[in-house]
Design a protein around this motif. Structure first.
Motif, PDB file in Angstrom:
ATOM      1  N   ALA A  49      -8.815  73.881  54.074  1.00  0.00           N
ATOM      2  CA  ALA A  49      -7.534  74.270  54.662  1.00  0.00           C
ATOM      3  C   ALA A  49      -6.432  74.235  53.609  1.00  0.00           C
ATOM      4  CB  ALA A  49      -7.194  73.340  55.824  1.00  0.00           C
ATOM      5  N   GLU A  50      -6.506  73.297  52.686  1.00  0.00           N
ATOM      6  CA  GLU A  50      -5.530  73.202  51.605  1.00  0.00           C
ATOM      7  C   GLU A  50      -5.562  74.469  50.745  1.00  0.00           C
ATOM      8  OE1 GLU A  50      -4.279  70.139  48.034  1.00  0.00           O
ATOM      9  OE2 GLU A  50      -6.310  70.035  48.842  1.00  0.00           O
ATOM     10  N   ASP A  83      -7.955  72.793  63.433  1.00  0.00           N
ATOM     11  CA  ASP A  83      -8.513  71.446  63.360  1.00  0.00           C
ATOM     12  C   ASP A  83      -7.400  70.450  63.030  1.00  0.00           C
ATOM     13  OD1 ASP A  83      -9.833  69.059  62.769  1.00  0.00           O
ATOM     14  OD2 ASP A  83     -11.442  70.059  61.652  1.00  0.00           O
ATOM     15  N   ARG A  84      -7.099  69.588  63.978  1.00  0.00           N
ATOM     16  CA  ARG A  84      -6.040  68.594  63.803  1.00  0.00           C
ATOM     17  C   ARG A  84      -6.229  67.777  62.523  1.00  0.00           C
ATOM     18  NH1 ARG A  84      -3.810  65.466  68.838  1.00  0.00           N
ATOM     19  NH2 ARG A  84      -3.950  67.632  69.401  1.00  0.00           N
ATOM     20  N   ASP A  85      -7.475  67.573  62.109  1.00  0.00           N
ATOM     21  CA  ASP A  85      -7.755  66.806  60.893  1.00  0.00           C
ATOM     22  C   ASP A  85      -7.237  67.496  59.629  1.00  0.00           C
ATOM     23  OD1 ASP A  85      -8.987  64.778  62.355  1.00  0.00           O
ATOM     24  OD2 ASP A  85     -11.000  65.613  62.064  1.00  0.00           O
ATOM     25  N   ASP A  86      -6.914  68.789  59.705  1.00  0.00           N
ATOM     26  CA  ASP A  86      -6.412  69.533  58.549  1.00  0.00           C
ATOM     27  C   ASP A  86      -4.886  69.555  58.460  1.00  0.00           C
ATOM     28  OD1 ASP A  86      -8.913  70.211  57.523  1.00  0.00           O
ATOM     29  OD2 ASP A  86      -9.041  72.048  58.734  1.00  0.00           O
ATOM     30  N   VAL A  87      -4.196  69.027  59.460  1.00  0.00           N
ATOM     31  CA  VAL A  87      -2.731  69.110  59.493  1.00  0.00           C
ATOM     32  C   VAL A  87      -2.103  68.438  58.272  1.00  0.00           C
ATOM     33  CG1 VAL A  87      -0.655  68.379  60.745  1.00  0.00           C
ATOM     34  CG2 VAL A  87      -2.566  69.413  61.985  1.00  0.00           C
ATOM     35  N   ILE A  88      -2.591  67.273  57.880  1.00  0.00           N
ATOM     36  CA  ILE A  88      -2.007  66.558  56.734  1.00  0.00           C
ATOM     37  C   ILE A  88      -2.155  67.382  55.452  1.00  0.00           C
ATOM     38  CG2 ILE A  88      -2.154  64.494  55.272  1.00  0.00           C
ATOM     39  CD1 ILE A  88      -1.028  63.777  57.936  1.00  0.00           C
ATOM     40  N   ALA A  89      -3.353  67.910  55.203  1.00  0.00           N
ATOM     41  CA  ALA A  89      -3.585  68.693  53.983  1.00  0.00           C
ATOM     42  C   ALA A  89      -2.689  69.935  53.949  1.00  0.00           C
ATOM     43  CB  ALA A  89      -5.055  69.085  53.869  1.00  0.00           C
ATOM     44  N   SER A  91       0.138  70.339  55.589  1.00  0.00           N
ATOM     45  CA  SER A  91       1.529  69.876  55.470  1.00  0.00           C
ATOM     46  C   SER A  91       1.881  69.507  54.038  1.00  0.00           C
ATOM     47  CB  SER A  91       1.760  68.670  56.394  1.00  0.00           C
ATOM     48  OG  SER A  91       1.605  69.058  57.743  1.00  0.00           O
ATOM     49  N   GLN A  92       0.945  68.930  53.320  1.00  0.00           N
ATOM     50  CA  GLN A  92       1.204  68.571  51.921  1.00  0.00           C
ATOM     51  C   GLN A  92       1.416  69.810  51.057  1.00  0.00           C
ATOM     52  OE1 GLN A  92      -2.188  65.980  51.256  1.00  0.00           O
ATOM     53  NE2 GLN A  92      -0.943  64.156  51.648  1.00  0.00           N
ATOM     54  N   VAL A  93       0.658  70.862  51.321  1.00  0.00           N
ATOM     55  CA  VAL A  93       0.861  72.120  50.587  1.00  0.00           C
ATOM     56  C   VAL A  93       2.239  72.690  50.926  1.00  0.00           C
ATOM     57  CG1 VAL A  93       0.078  74.506  50.314  1.00  0.00           C
ATOM     58  CG2 VAL A  93      -1.591  72.648  50.401  1.00  0.00           C
ATOM     59  N   LEU A  94       2.599  72.673  52.200  1.00  0.00           N
ATOM     60  CA  LEU A  94       3.919  73.178  52.599  1.00  0.00           C
ATOM     61  C   LEU A  94       5.028  72.382  51.911  1.00  0.00           C
ATOM     62  CD1 LEU A  94       3.305  73.746  56.385  1.00  0.00           C
ATOM     63  CD2 LEU A  94       3.683  75.512  54.664  1.00  0.00           C
ATOM     64  N   ARG A  95       4.877  71.071  51.853  1.00  0.00           N
ATOM     65  CA  ARG A  95       5.892  70.245  51.200  1.00  0.00           C
ATOM     66  C   ARG A  95       6.014  70.598  49.717  1.00  0.00           C
ATOM     67  NH1 ARG A  95       8.696  65.386  52.025  1.00  0.00           N
ATOM     68  NH2 ARG A  95       9.224  64.374  50.071  1.00  0.00           N
ATOM     69  N   GLN A  96       4.875  70.806  49.052  1.00  0.00           N
ATOM     70  CA  GLN A  96       4.904  71.154  47.627  1.00  0.00           C
ATOM     71  C   GLN A  96       5.572  72.499  47.393  1.00  0.00           C
ATOM     72  OE1 GLN A  96       0.779  71.015  46.552  1.00  0.00           O
ATOM     73  NE2 GLN A  96       0.753  68.792  46.341  1.00  0.00           N
ATOM     74  N   ARG A  97       5.269  73.463  48.250  1.00  0.00           N
ATOM     75  CA  ARG A  97       5.746  74.826  48.019  1.00  0.00           C
ATOM     76  C   ARG A  97       7.126  75.104  48.628  1.00  0.00           C
ATOM     77  NH1 ARG A  97       1.171  78.452  46.989  1.00  0.00           N
ATOM     78  NH2 ARG A  97       2.748  80.079  46.724  1.00  0.00           N
ATOM     79  N   LEU A  98       7.472  74.399  49.728  1.00  0.00           N
ATOM     80  CA  LEU A  98       8.714  74.692  50.442  1.00  0.00           C
ATOM     81  C   LEU A  98       9.639  73.489  50.604  1.00  0.00           C
ATOM     82  CD1 LEU A  98       7.149  76.694  53.422  1.00  0.00           C
ATOM     83  CD2 LEU A  98       8.267  77.652  51.413  1.00  0.00           C
ATOM     84  N   LYS A 118      -8.693  78.646  58.595  1.00  0.00           N
ATOM     85  CA  LYS A 118      -8.369  77.241  58.868  1.00  0.00           C
ATOM     86  C   LYS A 118      -6.868  77.022  59.007  1.00  0.00           C
ATOM     87  CE  LYS A 118     -12.438  75.615  56.445  1.00  0.00           C
ATOM     88  NZ  LYS A 118     -13.122  74.421  56.856  1.00  0.00           N
ATOM     89  N   VAL A 119      -6.079  78.057  58.747  1.00  0.00           N
ATOM     90  CA  VAL A 119      -4.627  77.956  58.858  1.00  0.00           C
ATOM     91  C   VAL A 119      -4.038  79.362  58.960  1.00  0.00           C
ATOM     92  CG1 VAL A 119      -4.238  77.958  56.359  1.00  0.00           C
ATOM     93  CG2 VAL A 119      -2.552  76.879  57.862  1.00  0.00           C
ATOM     94  N   GLU A 120      -2.932  79.461  59.678  1.00  0.00           N
ATOM     95  CA  GLU A 120      -2.140  80.690  59.723  1.00  0.00           C
ATOM     96  C   GLU A 120      -0.681  80.272  59.614  1.00  0.00           C
ATOM     97  OE1 GLU A 120      -1.332  84.585  62.572  1.00  0.00           O
ATOM     98  OE2 GLU A 120      -3.194  83.460  62.776  1.00  0.00           O
ATOM     99  N   ILE A 121       0.041  80.924  58.715  1.00  0.00           N
ATOM    100  CA  ILE A 121       1.430  80.555  58.439  1.00  0.00           C
ATOM    101  C   ILE A 121       2.315  81.782  58.623  1.00  0.00           C
ATOM    102  CG2 ILE A 121       3.043  79.649  56.718  1.00  0.00           C
ATOM    103  CD1 ILE A 121       0.558  78.339  55.346  1.00  0.00           C
ATOM    104  N   GLU A 122       3.411  81.583  59.342  1.00  0.00           N
ATOM    105  CA  GLU A 122       4.400  82.632  59.591  1.00  0.00           C
ATOM    106  C   GLU A 122       5.755  82.103  59.120  1.00  0.00           C
ATOM    107  OE1 GLU A 122       6.647  84.258  63.620  1.00  0.00           O
ATOM    108  OE2 GLU A 122       4.714  83.270  63.787  1.00  0.00           O
TER     109      GLU A 122
END
Length: 129
Positions: A49-50, A83-89, A91-98, A118-122
């Protein structure tokens, strides 16, 4: 005086299939469609997911650049993660990039339409004057 809308494509087969644009520019606003972490040329997905988040944000960043905007202009992010287990990973990418720009964010755990995603971002961005 209003400006004509600009429609931006990324080459995703999903854009053609469903008849939508990767991004729509309307005045100072840029609306980027939900973007999965898929290599649109090969159809392949990275394993994690990361990695998929990074690829999705690369595609979003490219669409924003075509709209004369950047990730720094993002004011709203919507994230869908099956997958709820992927939320942290993710979120960490979002924090790094945004993270330095701290856009509003909503994260939803929900199945996605595309098998293997494993993820969709809008995002929504407002271009600087």
């Amino acid at each position: 005086m209003s400006m004509a809308r600009q429609f931006i494509q990324s080459g995703s087969r999903w854009e053609e299939l469903a008849g939508y644009s990767r991004a729509v520019v309307d005045g100072e606003w840029v609306f980027v469609s939900g973007t999965i972490g898929q290599d649109f040329k090969t159809g392949a997905f990275p394993d994690t997911a990361e990695q998929q988040s990074e690829l999705a944000l690369d595609t979003i960043e490219s669409a924003l650049a075509q709209a004369r905007a950047s990730l720094a202009d993002v004011v709203r992010v919507r994230v869908y993660v099956p997958d709820r287990d992927d939320v942290i990973a993710v979120s960490q990418v979002l924090r790094q990039r945004l993270g330095t720009h701290r856009p509003a964010n909503t994260t939803v755990c929900s199945p996605l339409a595309v098998e293997g995603a494993k993820v969709e971002i809008e995002v929504t961005a407002r271009r600087a004057a």
